[in-house]
Design a protein around this motif. Structure first.
Motif, PDB file in Angstrom:
ATOM      1  N   ILE A 132      51.343  -6.036 -13.874  1.00  0.00           N
ATOM      2  CA  ILE A 132      50.542  -6.863 -13.193  1.00  0.00           C
ATOM      3  C   ILE A 132      50.694  -8.540 -13.323  1.00  0.00           C
ATOM      4  O   ILE A 132      50.535  -9.371 -12.697  1.00  0.00           O
ATOM      5  CB  ILE A 132      48.397  -6.457 -13.128  1.00  0.00           C
ATOM      6  N   TYR A 133      50.943  -8.202 -15.299  1.00  0.00           N
ATOM      7  CA  TYR A 133      50.808  -9.631 -15.315  1.00  0.00           C
ATOM      8  C   TYR A 133      52.567 -10.131 -15.860  1.00  0.00           C
ATOM      9  O   TYR A 133      52.243 -10.958 -16.410  1.00  0.00           O
ATOM     10  CB  TYR A 133      49.686 -10.100 -17.022  1.00  0.00           C
ATOM     11  N   HIS A 134      53.279  -9.574 -14.763  1.00  0.00           N
ATOM     12  CA  HIS A 134      54.471 -10.359 -15.290  1.00  0.00           C
ATOM     13  C   HIS A 134      54.796 -11.587 -14.924  1.00  0.00           C
ATOM     14  O   HIS A 134      54.241 -12.084 -14.572  1.00  0.00           O
ATOM     15  CB  HIS A 134      55.765  -9.325 -14.562  1.00  0.00           C
ATOM     16  N   VAL A 194      51.386  -0.203 -19.367  1.00  0.00           N
ATOM     17  CA  VAL A 194      52.293  -0.311 -18.851  1.00  0.00           C
ATOM     18  C   VAL A 194      52.171  -1.516 -17.316  1.00  0.00           C
ATOM     19  O   VAL A 194      52.693  -2.152 -16.667  1.00  0.00           O
ATOM     20  CB  VAL A 194      53.097   0.973 -17.945  1.00  0.00           C
ATOM     21  N   VAL A 195      51.445  -0.739 -16.919  1.00  0.00           N
ATOM     22  CA  VAL A 195      50.348  -1.468 -15.456  1.00  0.00           C
ATOM     23  C   VAL A 195      49.886  -2.449 -16.197  1.00  0.00           C
ATOM     24  O   VAL A 195      50.406  -3.791 -15.030  1.00  0.00           O
ATOM     25  CB  VAL A 195      49.171  -0.388 -14.678  1.00  0.00           C
ATOM     26  N   GLY A 196      49.301  -2.354 -16.611  1.00  0.00           N
ATOM     27  CA  GLY A 196      48.830  -4.600 -17.262  1.00  0.00           C
ATOM     28  C   GLY A 196      49.892  -5.357 -17.364  1.00  0.00           C
ATOM     29  O   GLY A 196      49.754  -6.294 -17.114  1.00  0.00           O
ATOM     30  N   GLY A 227      60.875  -8.266 -23.093  1.00  0.00           N
ATOM     31  CA  GLY A 227      59.635  -8.128 -23.812  1.00  0.00           C
ATOM     32  C   GLY A 227      59.173  -6.841 -22.388  1.00  0.00           C
ATOM     33  O   GLY A 227      58.587  -6.441 -22.923  1.00  0.00           O
ATOM     34  N   THR A 228      58.954  -7.659 -21.686  1.00  0.00           N
ATOM     35  CA  THR A 228      57.870  -6.816 -20.086  1.00  0.00           C
ATOM     36  C   THR A 228      59.132  -5.469 -19.974  1.00  0.00           C
ATOM     37  O   THR A 228      58.184  -4.433 -20.119  1.00  0.00           O
ATOM     38  CB  THR A 228      57.672  -7.537 -19.443  1.00  0.00           C
TER      39      THR A 228
END
Length: 104
Positions: A102-104, A97-99, A56-57
Motif C-alpha cells: 500500500i505504501y510503496h 506485507v500488505v502495508g 527493500g520493499t
C-alpha cells in the motif's frame, strides 16, 4: 507485471522451502530436484521484479509471502502446531506485507 511476478516468486519460495525439508539433506532425488528448480525460478522472478520495485520493499514482500506460505503449509499439511499465537503472528506478517504494498 512486476508485482505479479513478485507474488509468484514468493509462492515459489514456499515450494522450495518445503522441498528442501522433504529432500532429507539432499538424499531424496525428486524433492531435491524440485528444490533446485523452484529455487532458481523464485530467484529469477525476484530479480525480474526488482527491476521495477525497490529492493527493500520487494525483498521484504518476497520473504513475507514465502515465510507465511511455508508456515501455513507446515500447519495445514505437515502437522505443525496451529496455535492461536502462531496464527496471530502470521497475520501480523501478512499485515506488514500488505502495508508495504500500500505504501510503496
Amino acid at each position: 507485471m512486476a508485482w505479479i511476478v513478485l507474488v509468484l516468486s514468493g509462492l515459489l519460495e514456499t515450494a522450495w522451502a518445503v522441498a528442501l525439508d522433504r529432500s532429507a539433506g539432499f538424499t531424496r532425488p525428486l524433492p531435491s530436484a524440485v528444490f533446485a528448480v523452484t529455487l532458481v525460478l523464485s530467484m529469477a522472478g525476484l530479480a525480474y521484479a526488482l527491476r521495477e520495485i525497490p529492493v527493500g520493499t520487494g525483498y521484504a514482500i518476497w520473504v513475507g509471502i514465502g515465510a507465511t506460505g511455508t508456515a501455513l503449509v507446515g500447519m495445514l499439511a505437515l502437522g505443525e502446531s496451529a496455535s492461536l499465537p502462531r496464527i496471530l503472528c502470521l497475520l501480523l506478517v501478512v499485515a506488514g506485507v500488505v502495508g508495504l504494498k500500500i505504501y510503496h
